[in-house]
Design a protein around this motif. Structure first.
Motif, PDB file in Angstrom:
ATOM      1  N   THR A 253       0.828  -1.207   0.000  1.00 52.07           N
ATOM      2  CA  THR A 253       0.000   0.000   0.000  1.00 52.07           C
ATOM      3  C   THR A 253       0.862   1.255   0.000  1.00 52.07           C
ATOM      4  O   THR A 253       0.511   2.263  -0.626  1.00 52.07           O
TER       5      THR A 253
ATOM      6  N   LYS B 236       0.581   4.358  -2.578  1.00 51.29           N
ATOM      7  CA  LYS B 236       0.427   5.742  -2.110  1.00 51.29           C
ATOM      8  C   LYS B 236       1.509   6.651  -2.678  1.00 51.29           C
ATOM      9  O   LYS B 236       1.243   7.807  -3.034  1.00 51.29           O
TER      10      LYS B 236
ATOM     11  N   GLY C 215      -8.866   2.258  -3.529  1.00 50.49           N
ATOM     12  CA  GLY C 215      -8.161   1.730  -2.374  1.00 50.49           C
ATOM     13  C   GLY C 215      -8.828   0.505  -1.779  1.00 50.49           C
ATOM     14  O   GLY C 215      -9.815  -0.020  -2.297  1.00 50.49           O
ATOM     15  N   GLN C 216      -8.262   0.050  -0.655  1.00 52.28           N
ATOM     16  CA  GLN C 216      -8.802  -1.131   0.017  1.00 52.28           C
ATOM     17  C   GLN C 216     -10.210  -0.867   0.538  1.00 52.28           C
ATOM     18  O   GLN C 216     -11.026  -1.783   0.629  1.00 52.28           O
TER      19      GLN C 216
ATOM     20  N   ASP D 231      -5.878  -1.270  -5.186  1.00 55.07           N
ATOM     21  CA  ASP D 231      -5.242  -1.765  -3.966  1.00 55.07           C
ATOM     22  C   ASP D 231      -6.187  -2.756  -3.293  1.00 55.07           C
ATOM     23  O   ASP D 231      -7.139  -2.360  -2.624  1.00 55.07           O
ATOM     24  N   GLU D 232      -5.911  -4.050  -3.503  1.00 59.08           N
ATOM     25  CA  GLU D 232      -6.721  -5.139  -2.954  1.00 59.08           C
ATOM     26  C   GLU D 232      -8.206  -4.914  -3.247  1.00 59.08           C
ATOM     27  O   GLU D 232      -9.031  -4.841  -2.334  1.00 59.08           O
TER      28      GLU D 232
ATOM     29  N   THR E   5      -2.537  -4.571  -6.392  1.00 60.96           N
ATOM     30  CA  THR E   5      -2.043  -5.290  -5.223  1.00 60.96           C
ATOM     31  C   THR E   5      -3.167  -6.213  -4.766  1.00 60.96           C
ATOM     32  O   THR E   5      -4.353  -5.864  -4.874  1.00 60.96           O
TER      33      THR E   5
END
Length: 333
Positions: free
Chosen positions: A45, A49, A84-85, A161-162, A192
């Motif tokens: 992460t 970022k 994002g997550q 991200d995930e 990711t």
């Protein structure tokens, strides 16, 4: 030569005495899916970022979308989208209102914003739910809306991200198809993920991050060949044929009781052909041939020295893919 969507050299980041990234190099060609794997806390992460201008690196040269990140962060932000997550969807307003809010943030006119929102809601199969509060959406629908919102600004590079954490297998497969369609449209995806199968399914190239460094990088097949343990297993029904095959092959492990032979190999076409050529030269044919190759789980364990895969949300083990037969380490002919 293929242009690079992302190029990072010597990426470093520390928080106090904790070194998170210690000289990370990344090269991501345009129009591909690049997956970054690593244990929880490995710094995945943090990489996202930094590349998306949310955190400043301590050192390193970075270009994203052809722009120097340090000199032109605004140009980088205009070229990218980030999911994002945790979902950016506002559950108190409708799906359409979420989309229009993003259109306003991108300074689109009211007419253009409505057009873009309608097109993306249709593209992600959310038109029927567009007028319902996003809080009523399933996890998969929220994730699709999240990515649709990311696409309002027409980014050419997307950081995911995930993106499928917490989704059920069906929703995860739907998200995989969404990601494939993005790349078909020319978008570059930096992914990711906690799911090794996900990287295996989607990524053109995979990098494994461990102890702040890239432990290995390559295609899924290249990474699998780094790990020992691959072999070809031959089974026979006739004892004489079995003995002839054992005499013809080198470095073979015999099991006289089951009439099987095990020959080390990396699972490549060339290695398999070498085994078959030796059998042909001896005039021998196996009744059953099985190829075993390490999978990404094996690669992950070998490169990170961990005894388990990254923390996995509850899920059925290895769900069948809707468009392919279920994968096995062993393929029998």
């Amino acid at each position: 030569m293929t242009s690079l969507a992302i190029a990072a050299n010597g990426l470093r980041k520390s928080y106090g005495e904790k070194v998170v990234l210690d000289g990370v190099d990344l090269s991501v060609p345009e129009g591909t899916i690049f997956s970054l794997l690593g244990p929880n806390g490995a710094g995945k992460t943090t990489v996202v970022k930094i590349l998306s201008t949310l955190v400043t690196a301590d050192a390193g040269e970075i270009r994203v979308g052809g722009h120097d990140l340090a000199a032109a962060p605004q140009a980088v932000r205009a070229a990218i989208g980030v999911t994002g997550q945790f979902s950016a969807v506002d559950g108190l307003i409708t799906g359409e209102e979420n989309m229009l809010l993003m259109a306003d943030l991108h300074h689109l006119s009211r007419r253009e914003g409505r057009r873009v929102a309608a097109e993306l809601l249709e593209r992600f199969d959310l038109t029927e739910a567009a007028s319902k509060p996003a809080a009523t959406y399933s996890g998969g629908m929220k994730r699709r809306l999240d990515i649709a919102m990311t696409l309002v600004g027409d980014p050419r590079i997307i950081f995911l991200d995930e993106p499928t954490t917490g989704l059920d297998p069906r929703s995860r497969h739907t998200m995989w198809q969404v990601v494939r369609e993005l790349v078909t449209g020319g978008v570059t995806v930096f992914l990711t993920t906690q799911y090794l199968e996900e990287a295996d399914q989607l990524a053109d190239r995979i990098a494994v991050l461990h102890d702040g460094r890239i432990a290995a990088e390559g295609t899924a097949e290249e990474l699998k060949r780094l790990v020992p343990g691959g072999h070809v297993r031959l089974r026979f029904t006739d004892p004489d044929t079995y003995r002839s095959a054992a005499a013809a092959l080198r470095e073979v492990t015999r099991d006289d009781e089951s009439l099987t032979l095990r020959i080390p190999g990396d699972g490549s076409q060339r290695a398999l052909r070498a085994v078959l050529d030796r059998l042909d030269a001896a005039g021998v044919e196996a009744d059953e041939l099985t190829v075993h190759t390490p999978d990404l789980d094996d690669v992950f364990f070998a490169l990170t020295g961990t005894g388990t895969v990254p923390d996995q949300p509850d899920q059925p083990a290895q769900p069948d893919r809707p468009d392919q037969p279920a994968q096995s380490k062993e393929v029998t002919r």
